[in-house]
Enzyme design. Structure first.
Site: not given
Length: 229
Positions: A208, A91
């Protein structure tokens, strides 16, 4: 017969750059356990201003030095194979990982390989996509992309990608709701056009964070890639 008692075995290393900002999205200790079982030393730097540390997490600003310092420290350890120190940025951690990979990109000290997992590629795009993060990004970076474009550009992995010389693996879920899938594809195509050694693993329908079984498969794929010549 040679005496090898005093010759330490040297191990490969994976520096895991966590995602999030501040207390949000800290080091995932479950991941650390999974990674060490692959026969790697795993080092997860805590960015300044977190875990009781001094200073302020600047989302890839001065905190980038915290990963640089970890890299230099690891290089000096006698049980580390200095030619096999790799980085993984998850991320926002992609920002810090790319910073380090471009700082140590030549000679015997160069980063071995770089993994960008669900990684941010363009911080200005993140500002526009993540309306829930705009206030935080303006506070941390000193304003909006229009007010301080240099702050967003300096943190964007895409702006530094031309300095990457190590092999790169990009892993991204096609249904990522936190860092859009386009971050991964843009980084891949940008590197590919410039002849970089880059591999892309797309995970269909994954957000994610991947579902457990898919995550396990992704970890295996990542370490297979890291171990390959």
């Amino acid at each position: 017969m040679h005496d090898t008692d005093n010759i330490p075995e040297q191990w490969p290393v994976l520096i895991y750059c966590r995602g999030g900002l501040g207390s949000y999205g800290g080091v995932n200790t479950v991941w650390l356990e999974q990674f060490v079982h692959k026969g790697y030393i795993v080092f997860a730097p805590s960015y300044r201003g977190n875990e009781g540390g001094e200073g302020r997490d600047e989302y890839g600003g001065k905190d980038a030095e915290d990963v640089h310092a970890a890299y230099r420290l690891i290089q000096r350890l006698p049980f580390v194979d200095p030619t096999r120190i790799s980085l993984m940025g998850f991320s926002r951690g992609a920002i810090n990982a790319v910073h380090t990979a471009t700082a140590y990109n030549e000679g015997p000290d160069r980063v071995h390989k770089l993994v960008l997992w669900s990684g941010v590629a363009d911080v200005e795009r993140t500002y526009h996509e993540r309306t829930d993060l705009r206030r935080t990004l303006k506070r941390v970076l000193g304003g909006s992309p229009r007010a301080v474009p240099e702050a967003y550009l300096a943190r964007s992995p895409l702006s530094k990608a031309n300095k990457l010389s190590c092999p790169v693996l990009i892993m991204h879920g096609t249904s990522d709701t936190q860092v859009n899938y386009s971050h991964g594809t843009r980084m891949y195509h940008w590197l590919k056009r410039r002849g970089a050694d880059v591999t892309f693993h797309a995970y269909g329908g994954q957000d994610h964070h991947f579902h457990e079984k898919i995550h396990e498969s992704a970890v295996n794929n990542m370490f297979d890639w890291l171990a390959a010549p």
